[in-house]
Design a protein around this motif. Sequence first.
Motif, PDB file in Angstrom:
ATOM      1  N   GLU A  35       0.810  -1.227   0.000  1.00 30.54           N
ATOM      2  CA  GLU A  35       0.000   0.000   0.000  1.00 30.54           C
ATOM      3  C   GLU A  35       0.839   1.270   0.000  1.00 30.54           C
ATOM      4  OE1 GLU A  35      -4.142  -1.305   2.154  1.00 30.54           O
ATOM      5  OE2 GLU A  35      -2.484  -0.874   3.498  1.00 30.54           O
ATOM      6  N   SER A  36       2.173   1.098   0.051  1.00 32.84           N
ATOM      7  CA  SER A  36       3.012   2.282   0.233  1.00 32.84           C
ATOM      8  C   SER A  36       3.607   2.764  -1.091  1.00 32.84           C
ATOM      9  CB  SER A  36       4.141   1.933   1.212  1.00 32.84           C
ATOM     10  OG  SER A  36       5.241   2.769   0.974  1.00 32.84           O
ATOM     11  N   GLY A  40       6.929   1.552  -3.885  1.00 31.88           N
ATOM     12  CA  GLY A  40       6.526   0.996  -5.184  1.00 31.88           C
ATOM     13  C   GLY A  40       5.144   0.367  -5.154  1.00 31.88           C
ATOM     14  N   GLY A  41       4.472   0.469  -4.006  1.00 30.46           N
ATOM     15  CA  GLY A  41       3.122  -0.090  -3.918  1.00 30.46           C
ATOM     16  C   GLY A  41       2.088   0.959  -4.277  1.00 30.46           C
ATOM     17  N   PRO A  73       2.215 -10.066 -12.303  1.00 30.81           N
ATOM     18  CA  PRO A  73       3.623 -10.365 -12.008  1.00 30.81           C
ATOM     19  C   PRO A  73       3.934  -9.982 -10.558  1.00 30.81           C
ATOM     20  CG  PRO A  73       3.425  -8.366 -13.317  1.00 30.81           C
ATOM     21  CD  PRO A  73       2.025  -8.913 -13.160  1.00 30.81           C
ATOM     22  N   ALA A  74       5.079 -10.439 -10.049  1.00 30.16           N
ATOM     23  CA  ALA A  74       5.467 -10.104  -8.678  1.00 30.16           C
ATOM     24  C   ALA A  74       5.514  -8.586  -8.515  1.00 30.16           C
ATOM     25  CB  ALA A  74       6.822 -10.706  -8.368  1.00 30.16           C
ATOM     26  N   PRO A  75       4.872  -8.034  -7.499  1.00 30.65           N
ATOM     27  CA  PRO A  75       4.896  -6.584  -7.320  1.00 30.65           C
ATOM     28  C   PRO A  75       6.294  -6.123  -6.911  1.00 30.65           C
ATOM     29  CG  PRO A  75       3.338  -7.640  -5.801  1.00 30.65           C
ATOM     30  CD  PRO A  75       4.116  -8.728  -6.460  1.00 30.65           C
ATOM     31  N   ALA A  76       6.692  -4.970  -7.448  1.00 28.38           N
ATOM     32  CA  ALA A  76       8.026  -4.441  -7.157  1.00 28.38           C
ATOM     33  C   ALA A  76       8.217  -4.198  -5.663  1.00 28.38           C
ATOM     34  CB  ALA A  76       8.225  -3.136  -7.931  1.00 28.38           C
ATOM     35  N   ALA A  77       7.113  -3.952  -4.959  1.00 29.67           N
ATOM     36  CA  ALA A  77       7.221  -3.580  -3.548  1.00 29.67           C
ATOM     37  C   ALA A  77       7.625  -4.751  -2.638  1.00 29.67           C
ATOM     38  CB  ALA A  77       5.886  -3.002  -3.076  1.00 29.67           C
ATOM     39  N   GLU A  81      10.643 -13.514  -0.758  1.00 31.22           N
ATOM     40  CA  GLU A  81      10.106 -14.403   0.291  1.00 31.22           C
ATOM     41  C   GLU A  81       8.702 -13.950   0.691  1.00 31.22           C
ATOM     42  OE1 GLU A  81      13.476 -12.904  -0.009  1.00 31.22           O
ATOM     43  OE2 GLU A  81      12.832 -12.114   1.948  1.00 31.22           O
ATOM     44  N   GLN A  82       8.500 -12.637   0.726  1.00 30.71           N
ATOM     45  CA  GLN A  82       7.171 -12.149   1.099  1.00 30.71           C
ATOM     46  C   GLN A  82       6.159 -12.467   0.002  1.00 30.71           C
ATOM     47  OE1 GLN A  82       7.510  -7.985   2.187  1.00 30.71           O
ATOM     48  NE2 GLN A  82       7.901  -8.543   4.313  1.00 30.71           N
TER      49      GLN A  82
END
Length: 470
Positions: A35-36, A40-41, A73-77, A81-82
Motif C-alpha cells: 500500500e506504500s 513501489g506499492g 507479475p510479482a509486485p516491485a514492492a 520471500e514475502q
Amino acid sequence: MFPWLLLVLSVCARPGTGLPARHMDSLVQILDALESPARGGSPGSVPALARALGVCSTPGCRAVLGEPPEPPPAPAALPPEQWQLLRELLRPEPAAPERGALLAPDGSTVALGPLLAGIEAGLRLGGGSEGPWDPLPALRPPLDPLLAVTVGEVLGTSFLLARGGHGAALGPGGCWDDVDDPQNYTLTGPPTPVPDAVANGAMDGVVLGARLAREPAPLAELLRGYYGTGNGSERGRPPSSYRRRDFGALAGPGKLEEELVAVLELLRVLPPTRGLLEGVGPGEVAAVARRAAGEFTRRYVECPAIVPRCMWGARPYRGTPSPLTLPLGSVFIHHTLEPGTPCRSFRACARAMRSMQSFHQDTRVWDDIGYSFVVGSDGYLYEGRGWHWVGAHTKGYNTRGFGVGYVGDFSAALPDSDALALVRDELLPCAVRAGRILGNYTLHGHRQLGRTDCPGNALFQEIQGWPGFQ
Ligand SMILES: *[C@@H]1O[C@H](CO)[C@@H](O)[C@H](O)[C@H]1NC(C)=O
Ligand SMILES: *[C@@H]1O[C@H](CO)[C@@H](O)[C@H](O)[C@H]1NC(C)=O
Ligand SMILES: *[C@@H]1O[C@H](CO)[C@@H](O)[C@H](O)[C@H]1NC(C)=O
C-alpha cells in the motif's frame, strides 16, 4: 525474466524454507509495502491482487464479487520471500483451507481467504477507496454480500454435505509447530470445510468488512489495530479477542439462517454447484440452514474459545490420567494467587500456564497442572486438564467437579467484568448444553471445601451471586 531463471527460482524455493513466519505481523508488513507508494506499492491495490492470487475462487463467491483479474507479475514492492508467502497463503486449497491461515497475536488462528473476501465485500458495499470496482450485482434471491462471501457459502455447503448425519460439519482446531516462529499448522482431528481457523477468518471478515463499508481505511493499519502486533500487548486485549461478541451482534442466528437459505438457493442455480442441490427441496434447504446457523452460533458465538494445551506450550501429562465420568455435578472456583497479576495477552497467559504447570509438576509433584481450566484476562480460557481428566484442584472433590482458576490474586480486587462473564455467562451454560455438567450443578469457592482463602475475598463475594452457588 528468462524462463530458465523462473524454473531455477521455483525449484529452489521449497515450501517451509526461509519464509517469514505465518504470523499476522508478516501479513501486516506485506500489506504495508503493497500500500506504500514510497516502496513501489499503491493504495487500494490489495483486494484485486488478493483476488488474482485465489481469494474468493468458489462459485458462490464469484457470483457475488465477480470474476477475478488475471494473475499479476510479482509486485516491485515485495521481496521474493514475502511474495512467495503471500501466494502460498492465498492459493485456494479446498481440501485444506487451514493452510492459508496465520497465527494472530491473541493466539487465535485465522484463515485469510474469508477474511480478505469480507474486506473486499465491505469496501465495495461502502463504494469506498480506489478500487476499480464494478458495482455488486443484484442477485436473485437477494442476499447480504458480506455474509455470503465470508461465512454463508462455506457454512451452507458444509452442512449440506454433512446431512444424513455422518461426520461433523464444523471444526476442528489445530496446533502450530512453534508459536514464536509459526510455520506449520496441523488440525487436531478430521477436517471439515469449516475448521476453527476458517470460522475465525469468516467472523473477522464480517466484522472488518462491516467497518470498511462504513469507513474505508488502509488495510495494513486496519489489521494492525484489530489484531494488535507482535506477541500481543501487555496493556490490553486486541479487538480480535472480541470477534465472537462482535460477529454475534452483526449476525444473530435468525439473520444467519436467512442468509444461508439465500446462499443455498443461489448455489442451486449456478452451473458448477447445481448438482449439489439436486433433489434437495426448499424444505430440506431450510432445515440445513437452521441447523447450520444454530450449530455455528452455539459453537463460535455463545461458547467461549478455549486455548488448547499445544498452544500454550504444555508439557505432557506425567503417568496415566484418570478419566472423569460426565456429566459432573459441581464447579469449583479458584484464583491462582501466583501469578498474582491478571494476564492480558496470549503471550503472558501462556507463560502463566507454563509456570503453573512446572510448579505443580516439579514442586508439588503432581502429574500435571491442577486446574481443569484457567481464565485469562485476555478474553480466553486456557485448557488445563480439560473436560475429560480428573484434576488436582479441590482435594477430596476432584472427581466430582471441574476446577476453574482465575489468573491473579483476587483478595481485594475483582477480575475484569469480561473475565467474570466468560465463565458465568458462557463457559457454564455451554458446559450444561454439552452434557459436561448437570443442569442443576452446584458452584462453590475453593475455601468452602478446604482450609484456604482461595478464591480471595473479593472473588468469593462475587460468585455468591452466580447461578448454582451453594
Ligand atoms: C508440516 O507438518 C506435517 C505433519 O506433521 C509434515 O508432514 C510436514 O512435513 C510439515 N511441513 C513443514 C514445512 O514443516
Ligand atoms: C514472540 O516472542 C518470541 C520470544 O521473545 C520472539 O522470538 C518472537 O519473534 C516474537 N514473535 C513476534 C511475532 O513478535
Ligand atoms: C440433578 O439432576 C440430575 C439429573 O437430571 C438428577 O438425577 C439429580 O437428582 C438432581 N439433583 C438434585 C440435587 O436435584
